[in-house]
Design an enzyme around this catalytic site. Sequence first.
Site, PDB file in Angstrom:
ATOM      1  N   ARG A 102       0.850  -1.187   0.000  1.00 18.97           N
ATOM      2  CA  ARG A 102       0.000   0.000   0.000  1.00 18.97           C
ATOM      3  C   ARG A 102       0.880   1.230   0.000  1.00 18.97           C
ATOM      4  NH1 ARG A 102       0.541   2.549   4.856  1.00 18.97           N
ATOM      5  NH2 ARG A 102       0.670   1.354   6.795  1.00 18.97           N
ATOM      6  N   ASN A 104       2.094   4.782   1.708  1.00 15.03           N
ATOM      7  CA  ASN A 104       2.377   5.165   3.089  1.00 15.03           C
ATOM      8  C   ASN A 104       2.428   6.693   3.170  1.00 15.03           C
ATOM      9  OD1 ASN A 104       2.926   4.479   5.835  1.00 15.03           O
ATOM     10  ND2 ASN A 104       5.079   4.976   5.494  1.00 15.03           N
ATOM     11  N   ASP A 122       3.437  -6.179   5.468  1.00 13.58           N
ATOM     12  CA  ASP A 122       4.194  -6.897   6.500  1.00 13.58           C
ATOM     13  C   ASP A 122       5.542  -6.203   6.689  1.00 13.58           C
ATOM     14  OD1 ASP A 122       5.345  -8.648   8.276  1.00 13.58           O
ATOM     15  OD2 ASP A 122       5.538 -10.311   6.846  1.00 13.58           O
ATOM     16  N   ASN A 153       9.272   7.214   4.396  1.00 12.34           N
ATOM     17  CA  ASN A 153       8.530   8.009   5.370  1.00 12.34           C
ATOM     18  C   ASN A 153       9.155   9.399   5.457  1.00 12.34           C
ATOM     19  OD1 ASN A 153       6.504   8.290   7.367  1.00 12.34           O
ATOM     20  ND2 ASN A 153       6.941   6.251   8.155  1.00 12.34           N
ATOM     21  N   ASP A 205       9.434   8.906  11.693  1.00 14.14           N
ATOM     22  CA  ASP A 205       8.115   8.687  11.104  1.00 14.14           C
ATOM     23  C   ASP A 205       7.738   9.926  10.303  1.00 14.14           C
ATOM     24  OD1 ASP A 205       5.500   7.673  10.575  1.00 14.14           O
ATOM     25  OD2 ASP A 205       5.584   6.531  12.428  1.00 14.14           O
TER      26      ASP A 205
END
Length: 296
Positions: A102, A104, A122, A153, A205
């Site tokens: 997917r 992010n 995963d 990220n 993040d």
Amino acid sequence: MQAELVLDARNGTGESPVWHAAQQALYWVDIPARTLNRWHASEGHAQWKADEMIACIAPRTDAPGEWIAGMESGLFSLKPQADGTLAAASLAPVEHAAPAMRFNDGRCDRQGRFWAGTMLLDMAAGSRVGRLYSYGKGDSNATLRLDDFIVPNGLAFGPDGRTMYLSDSHPAVQAVWAFDYDTETGTPGNRRLFVDMKPLPGRPDGAAMDTDGCYWICGNDAGLVHRFTPDGRLDRSLEVPVKKPAMCAFGGAGLDTLFVTSIRPGGIDLSDQPLAGGVFALRPGAQGVPEPAFGS
């Protein structure tokens, strides 16, 4: 400095906060819940649900009231409906590098191009199948720009748009890179290490930029938001009352409030962090850079 609870949202993975200046409202997504969320100081919390997981968003100038979003199968335009659903129109399907992937983290550059990375669902597998794509107004496809990531990220662009930042938040990497960014062509180059976060508390993040050119990034697992100066020096670390802050964004009337979304993993002990998955606000004494909309 104490973080203020904005909303006890209990998000599984609260991500991609975006301040909508015209509405004076904060938008964000809860990835596993497949929801787009909005918080307004006087109107409270609203929510709309999609058919796929939504990972990152940006408002559209070419279609007012709609959002461009990185989802599971590609990039979509989303329009909130009165019945609490999201009408989704495909913009650019993406052929992922592996099954069960997917999008992010993502956002627009200063010229209004949408950038977003992909990851394997995963994350523990540590597979370097993550890619970074860009998509501009008038494009028919998303353009592959960079690859060989586990969890791309921390995407951000400097105040003048000429520096791009990107991290890989996987425990095996925990690095933030800086790139020279050609604003005319939308091309990153001269990749170099900006911050090695392995010695620091928390994995890198989601991120935000302030007007001083400093880079704010959530320290996931450490309950911190770090500020790095343009030369990569850790300037300060602010606490939030949860272990997993996910992404931050400047907002408020003066863009001087730092909103922070967070994660509430299933099965965790909530005794020491009952507000996990909440949305928080900090007053860091800095001002954010307005985030461009898609197509601006």
